[in-house]
Design an enzyme around this catalytic site. Structure first.
Site, PDB file in Angstrom:
ATOM      1  CG  ASN A   9      -1.688   1.246   1.416  1.00 53.55           C
ATOM      2  OD1 ASN A   9      -1.847   2.023   0.472  1.00 53.55           O
ATOM      3  ND2 ASN A   9      -2.209   1.475   2.619  1.00 53.55           N
ATOM      4  CE  LYS A  11       0.386   3.362   4.829  1.00 55.95           C
ATOM      5  NZ  LYS A  11       0.125   3.441   6.241  1.00 55.95           N
ATOM      6  CG  HIS A  96      -5.743   1.559   4.994  1.00 54.74           C
ATOM      7  ND1 HIS A  96      -5.271   2.569   5.815  1.00 54.74           N
ATOM      8  CD2 HIS A  96      -4.727   0.673   4.867  1.00 54.74           C
ATOM      9  CE1 HIS A  96      -4.020   2.276   6.152  1.00 54.74           C
ATOM     10  NE2 HIS A  96      -3.670   1.147   5.592  1.00 54.74           N
ATOM     11  CD  GLU A  98      -2.898   5.261   6.748  1.00 53.10           C
ATOM     12  OE1 GLU A  98      -2.873   5.340   5.512  1.00 53.10           O
ATOM     13  OE2 GLU A  98      -2.005   4.699   7.415  1.00 53.10           O
ATOM     14  CD  GLU A 168      -3.397  -2.928   7.291  1.00 53.57           C
ATOM     15  OE1 GLU A 168      -2.260  -3.104   6.843  1.00 53.57           O
ATOM     16  OE2 GLU A 168      -4.091  -1.944   7.002  1.00 53.57           O
ATOM     17  N   GLY A 174       2.342   2.163  10.621  1.00 49.08           N
ATOM     18  CA  GLY A 174       3.217   3.321  10.425  1.00 49.08           C
ATOM     19  C   GLY A 174       3.893   3.787  11.703  1.00 49.08           C
ATOM     20  CB  SER A 214       5.356  -1.668  11.797  1.00 56.07           C
ATOM     21  OG  SER A 214       4.866  -0.357  12.011  1.00 56.07           O
TER      22      SER A 214
HETATM   23  C1  PEP Z   1      -0.703  -0.107   5.779  1.00 56.44           C
HETATM   24  O1  PEP Z   1      -0.652   0.955   5.192  1.00 56.44           O
HETATM   25  O2  PEP Z   1      -1.650  -0.860   5.559  1.00 56.44           O
HETATM   26  C2  PEP Z   1       0.374  -0.446   6.717  1.00 56.44           C
HETATM   27  C3  PEP Z   1       0.292  -1.586   7.344  1.00 56.44           C
HETATM   28  O3  PEP Z   1       1.382   0.459   6.882  1.00 56.44           O
HETATM   29  P1  PEP Z   1       2.819   0.192   7.586  1.00 56.44           P
HETATM   30  O4  PEP Z   1       3.349  -1.087   7.000  1.00 56.44           O
HETATM   31  O5  PEP Z   1       3.646   1.383   7.206  1.00 56.44           O
HETATM   32  O6  PEP Z   1       2.568   0.083   9.039  1.00 56.44           O
END
Ligand code: PEP
Length: 252
Positions: A9, A11, A96, A98, A168, A174, A214
Site C-alpha cells: 500500500n 498510500k 483501510h 486511515e 491491521e 506506520g 509495520s
Molecule cells: C498499511 O498501510 O496498511 C500499513 C500496514 O502500513 P505500515 O506497514 O507502514 O505500518
C-alpha cells in the site's frame, strides 16, 4: 492450500517517475517467485495506469487504495469500480484504517464499497483492526467482530470468497510497533473462527487473512510462520524495492 499474498500500500506517496521506477524493479525482481505468491501493489489513483503498464509483463497486479460504491454520476472526486476495472485494477482496499480514522468512513460505507467492488469484478481487501485504547480495554475481539459483521453484511458465501481480509491493528500501522506473531495469530485465528460462524468452515478456510502493521524484512518471516497468517499488507516498507522484495522472499 492458501497461497501467500503480499500487497503493498503506497498510500499518498511516490510521483510519476518514482512510482514507475518502483514498479519496474518489483516486476523484474519478483519474476522467479511469481508462481508461489500472489503479489499486488496499490499506488495512488493518478499513477495506477503508469504502474499497470510497468507491471504488464509481470504477475504483479494493481490495486486501488479506495473505491466509491456508486457506478457513475455526480460524485465529485470519487472513482468507480468500472473505472478501476477499465484500467486493469484487480484489487481494491476497503476500510483501510486511515480511511476509517482520518477520513471518517463508517462500517456502513465500507460495506457499500466492499459490496460494489465485488459486483464490479474487483477483489476487495477488507481491512479491520483495533485502536491501542481498544486493545488495552480488551475490546479487540469485539471491534474486529463489529467491523467484519458490518463490513461483510449481505454478502453470500459465494461473494465473500472474493474477499481478502487484512488484520491491521491501528497502533501498529506506520508506528514501527508490530504486533508480536503470537498477538497477530490470536486475532487471525479469532477472525477465521468468526468467518466460520458467519459462513462455514470451508469458506473460512479458503479466505486469506493478511497481517499489516509495520511489516519489515526482519519480522516478515516469523509473522508468515503463523498458522492463520496468509500474507502481508505492507505500507512503508513497500516503498523501498529492496525491502518489499525481501518481504516477498520471506513470505514464500
Ligand atoms: C498499511 O498501510 O496498511 C500499513 C500496514 O502500513 P505500515 O506497514 O507502514 O505500518
Amino acid at each position: 492450500m492458501r497461497k501467500p499474498f503480499v500487497a503493498g500500500n503506497w498510500k499518498m506517496n511516490t510521483d510519476s517517475h518514482t512510482s514507475v521506477e518502483l514498479a519496474e524493479r518489483i516486476a523484474s525482481e519478483s519474476m522467479d517467485v511469481s508462481g508461489q505468491v500472489t503479489l499486488g501493489v496499490c499506488p495512488p489513483f493518478v499513477y495506477l495506469q503508469a504502474v499497470a503498464k510497468a507491471l504488464s509483463a509481470s504477475s504483479v497486479s494493481i490495486g486501488a487504495q479506495d473505491v466509491y460504491y456508486e457506478p457513475k454520476g455526480a460524485f465529485t472526486g470519487e472513482i468507480s469500480t468500472s473505472m478501476l476495472k477499465d484500467i486493469g485494477c484487480v484489487y481494491c482496499l476497503c476500510g483501510h484504517s486511515e480511511r476509517r480514522h482520518v477520513i471518517g468512513e463508517t462500517d456502513e460505507l465500507i460495506n457499500k464499497k466492499t459490496t460494489a467492488a465485488i459486483a464490479g469484478g474487483l477483489l476487495p481487501i477488507l481491512c479491520v483492526g483495533e485502536l491501542l485504547a481498544e486493545r488495552e480495554a480488551s475490546q479487540t475481539d469485539g471491534i474486529v467482530t463489529r467491523q467484519l459483521e458490518n463490513g461483510l453484511a449481505g454478502l453470500s458465501a459465494e461473494k465473500v470468497s472474493a474477499v481478502t481480509i487484512a488484520y491491521e491493528p491501528v497502533w501498529a500501522i506506520g508506528t514501527g510497533l508490530t504486533a508480536t506473531p503470537q498477538q497477530a495469530q490470536e486475532v487471525h485465528d479469532f477472525i477465521r473462527k468468526l468467518l466460520g460462524q458467519m459462513y462455514d468452515d470451508r469458506v473460512a478456510g479458503g479466505i486469506r487473512i493478511l497481517y499489516g502493521g509495520s511489516v519489515k524484512p526482519d519480522n516478515a518471516e516469523e509473522l508468515m510462520g503463523q498458522l492463520d497468517i496468509d500474507g502481508l499488507l505492507v505500507g512503508g516498507a513497500s516503498l523501498k524495492a529492496d525491502d518489499f522484495l525481501a518481504i516477498i522472499q520471506a513470505a514464500i
